[in-house]
Each structure stands twice: as C-alpha cells, then as structure tokens.
Write a protein that holds these residues in place. Structure first.
Motif, PDB file in Angstrom:
ATOM      1  N   ALA A  75      32.095  -8.909 -11.085  1.00 30.93           N
ATOM      2  CA  ALA A  75      32.484  -8.108  -9.924  1.00 30.93           C
ATOM      3  C   ALA A  75      31.219  -7.701  -9.179  1.00 30.93           C
ATOM      4  N   LEU A  76      31.403  -7.381  -7.912  1.00 33.13           N
ATOM      5  CA  LEU A  76      30.297  -6.972  -7.057  1.00 33.13           C
ATOM      6  C   LEU A  76      30.469  -5.500  -6.688  1.00 33.13           C
ATOM      7  N   ALA A  77      29.399  -4.718  -6.810  1.00 33.81           N
ATOM      8  CA  ALA A  77      29.422  -3.314  -6.400  1.00 33.81           C
ATOM      9  C   ALA A  77      29.283  -3.261  -4.882  1.00 33.81           C
ATOM     10  N   THR A  78      30.292  -2.662  -4.210  1.00 33.43           N
ATOM     11  CA  THR A  78      30.267  -2.624  -2.750  1.00 33.43           C
ATOM     12  C   THR A  78      30.053  -1.217  -2.186  1.00 33.43           C
ATOM     13  N   GLU A  79      30.228  -0.220  -3.011  1.00 31.73           N
ATOM     14  CA  GLU A  79      29.933   1.170  -2.643  1.00 31.73           C
ATOM     15  C   GLU A  79      29.703   1.924  -3.941  1.00 31.73           C
ATOM     16  N   VAL A  80      28.795   2.880  -3.918  1.00 26.08           N
ATOM     17  CA  VAL A  80      28.453   3.619  -5.133  1.00 26.08           C
ATOM     18  C   VAL A  80      28.223   5.084  -4.798  1.00 26.08           C
ATOM     19  N   ILE A  81      28.772   5.937  -5.644  1.00 26.29           N
ATOM     20  CA  ILE A  81      28.473   7.372  -5.593  1.00 26.29           C
ATOM     21  C   ILE A  81      28.020   7.770  -6.996  1.00 26.29           C
ATOM     22  N   SER A  82      26.820   8.314  -7.102  1.00 26.64           N
ATOM     23  CA  SER A  82      26.314   8.897  -8.354  1.00 26.64           C
ATOM     24  C   SER A  82      25.838  10.296  -8.018  1.00 26.64           C
ATOM     25  N   ARG A  83      26.466  11.287  -8.659  1.00 20.62           N
ATOM     26  CA  ARG A  83      26.047  12.653  -8.335  1.00 20.62           C
ATOM     27  C   ARG A  83      26.462  13.617  -9.429  1.00 20.62           C
ATOM     28  N   PRO A  84      25.797  14.763  -9.460  1.00 21.27           N
ATOM     29  CA  PRO A  84      26.217  15.810 -10.389  1.00 21.27           C
ATOM     30  C   PRO A  84      27.593  16.333  -9.980  1.00 21.27           C
ATOM     31  N   LEU A  85      28.316  16.827 -10.960  1.00 31.05           N
ATOM     32  CA  LEU A  85      29.628  17.431 -10.723  1.00 31.05           C
ATOM     33  C   LEU A  85      29.515  18.936 -10.806  1.00 31.05           C
ATOM     34  N   SER A  86      30.131  19.621  -9.873  1.00 32.38           N
ATOM     35  CA  SER A  86      30.215  21.071  -9.980  1.00 32.38           C
ATOM     36  C   SER A  86      31.554  21.420 -10.624  1.00 32.38           C
ATOM     37  N   ALA A  87      31.707  22.639 -11.046  1.00 34.56           N
ATOM     38  CA  ALA A  87      32.924  23.072 -11.730  1.00 34.56           C
ATOM     39  C   ALA A  87      34.148  22.801 -10.871  1.00 34.56           C
ATOM     40  N   GLY A  88      35.141  22.191 -11.460  1.00 34.39           N
ATOM     41  CA  GLY A  88      36.396  21.927 -10.774  1.00 34.39           C
ATOM     42  C   GLY A  88      36.403  20.726  -9.859  1.00 34.39           C
ATOM     43  N   GLU A  89      35.249  20.124  -9.643  1.00 35.13           N
ATOM     44  CA  GLU A  89      35.159  18.998  -8.720  1.00 35.13           C
ATOM     45  C   GLU A  89      35.895  17.750  -9.225  1.00 35.13           C
ATOM     46  N   ILE A  90      36.077  17.663 -10.521  1.00 36.49           N
ATOM     47  CA  ILE A  90      36.776  16.502 -11.078  1.00 36.49           C
ATOM     48  C   ILE A  90      38.202  16.416 -10.522  1.00 36.49           C
ATOM     49  N   HIS A  91      38.802  17.558 -10.202  1.00 32.75           N
ATOM     50  CA  HIS A  91      40.151  17.560  -9.625  1.00 32.75           C
ATOM     51  C   HIS A  91      40.150  16.959  -8.219  1.00 32.75           C
ATOM     52  N   GLU A  92      39.080  17.196  -7.473  1.00 34.93           N
ATOM     53  CA  GLU A  92      38.949  16.602  -6.143  1.00 34.93           C
ATOM     54  C   GLU A  92      38.793  15.089  -6.249  1.00 34.93           C
ATOM     55  N   ILE A  93      38.015  14.638  -7.220  1.00 32.85           N
ATOM     56  CA  ILE A  93      37.845  13.200  -7.433  1.00 32.85           C
ATOM     57  C   ILE A  93      39.181  12.571  -7.802  1.00 32.85           C
ATOM     58  N   ARG A  94      39.900  13.230  -8.686  1.00 29.64           N
ATOM     59  CA  ARG A  94      41.211  12.714  -9.085  1.00 29.64           C
ATOM     60  C   ARG A  94      42.137  12.588  -7.872  1.00 29.64           C
ATOM     61  N   ARG A  95      42.188  13.635  -7.084  1.00 31.64           N
ATOM     62  CA  ARG A  95      43.077  13.654  -5.919  1.00 31.64           C
ATOM     63  C   ARG A  95      42.683  12.567  -4.908  1.00 31.64           C
ATOM     64  N   ALA A  96      41.401  12.385  -4.692  1.00 32.20           N
ATOM     65  CA  ALA A  96      40.936  11.448  -3.671  1.00 32.20           C
ATOM     66  C   ALA A  96      41.009   9.981  -4.103  1.00 32.20           C
ATOM     67  N   TYR A  97      40.775   9.722  -5.399  1.00 37.31           N
ATOM     68  CA  TYR A  97      40.580   8.333  -5.811  1.00 37.31           C
ATOM     69  C   TYR A  97      41.523   7.823  -6.898  1.00 37.31           C
ATOM     70  N   GLU A  98      42.431   8.644  -7.375  1.00 37.34           N
ATOM     71  CA  GLU A  98      43.257   8.254  -8.526  1.00 37.34           C
ATOM     72  C   GLU A  98      43.945   6.889  -8.374  1.00 37.34           C
ATOM     73  N   PRO A  99      44.546   6.558  -7.227  1.00 39.23           N
ATOM     74  CA  PRO A  99      45.194   5.240  -7.142  1.00 39.23           C
ATOM     75  C   PRO A  99      44.221   4.071  -7.372  1.00 39.23           C
ATOM     76  N   ASP A 100      43.019   4.163  -6.810  1.00 40.85           N
ATOM     77  CA  ASP A 100      42.046   3.078  -6.966  1.00 40.85           C
ATOM     78  C   ASP A 100      41.360   3.091  -8.328  1.00 40.85           C
ATOM     79  N   LEU A 101      41.378   4.226  -9.012  1.00 40.06           N
ATOM     80  CA  LEU A 101      40.833   4.309 -10.368  1.00 40.06           C
ATOM     81  C   LEU A 101      41.809   3.728 -11.394  1.00 40.06           C
ATOM     82  N   ALA A 102      43.100   3.735 -11.071  1.00 36.82           N
ATOM     83  CA  ALA A 102      44.157   3.182 -11.936  1.00 36.82           C
ATOM     84  C   ALA A 102      44.107   3.769 -13.345  1.00 36.82           C
TER      85      ALA A 102
END
Length: 163
Positions: A91-118
C-alpha cells in the motif's frame, strides 16, 4: 530490518503485472527513491479489510513515540504482513497525521474517521483511551501479493525496512 535479496526479487516479481508498483519497488531497491519502506504487521480482520478497500486509514495509537509515530511520510511504501504469517500486500501512504493526543481527543478521532478505520471491536476505543500519541495513515494503491514467507523474531507491530 533488512529483507534478503531473494525476498526482494520475489516481491518485485510479484508486481510484474502492475507496472506502477513494479517501478516503485525497483526504484527503491536500486536507491533511486527517497521513500521509506515500512513493514506493517496486521491482524485479521484488518488486513483483509485493507486488501479489499474497506479500510482506508491505518491507525497506530501508543503511549510513547514508537514507530510509526513521526516516521511515515506521504509516498512511503507499506509492506503488509499478516501477524504470524506471510507478506500479503502493498500500500502507498497518501496522507499522514502523527501527533500527540490530548485528553478526550480519541473520541474526536473516532467520530471523524471511524468508517475509514473500519474498527468494529467494541473494546478498541476504551483500550486506547489513555494513549498519548496517534498516527493515522491514509492508504491507497493497495496491491495484494501472493503469500511470501517472512520470518520474524520480534514482537514489533511496525518495522522500518533498511536498504
């Protein structure tokens, strides 16, 4: 980690019918590419979901800055390996985000990307609620490989491949 010349020849030969991948890997092997190659260890059902196109973002959550955090870039090549099994795809990496997580931010990631994370494991998100770092890698140009044995001796889920 280095891959044997024999394994490289098998990987390159397996892409003969896919000119883009064949050229991409040949250029890297002959040091004509600045891309980094990453060995990505995947459990089921996530490997199959990537190979089928259902999973379009690979995620890695961690307590520390271990790879792939800060080590993956757009254009990097991912060698997909079945956990405890053979290489299974590219597979080819076409976009990348690497960053620290703040408290509760994992819920935002889930909400924004859950369908594509499968991710459908009901315990996944709570298991990673205290992680401090995240890497999200959008994947494209997925190409299945025939099963190619790659014995490993360590438990790392992500390894950077050296020339």
């Amino acid at each position: 980690m280095q891959l044997s010349p024999q394994l490289w020849q098998q990987i390159i030969a397996a892409t003969q019918s896919q000119p883009t991948w064949h050229e991409r890997l040949s250029r890297w092997y002959h040091t004509q590419s600045n891309a980094t190659i990453h060995l990505v260890i995947l459990r089921e059902p996530y490997l199959s979901r990537i190979l089928s196109g259902q999973k379009r973002i690979e995620s890695r959550f961690a307590h520390d800055r271990r790879p792939p955090f800060g080590r993956v870039a757009v254009g990097d090549i991912l060698l997909l390996k079945r956990a405890g099994g053979p290489l299974a795809g590219l597979a080819l990496a076409t976009e990348v985000i690497s960053r620290p997580l703040s408290a509760g931010e994992i819920h935002e990631i889930r909400r924004a990307y859950e369908p594509d994370l499968a991710i459908d494991d009901p315990d996944f998100w709570s298991a990673h609620a205290t992680d401090r770092y995240v890497t999200l890698i959008w994947i494209n140009d997925v190409w299945p490989l025939p099963p190619l044995p790659l014995p490993r001796r360590d438990q790392r889920g992500w390894v950077i491949v050296q020339r």
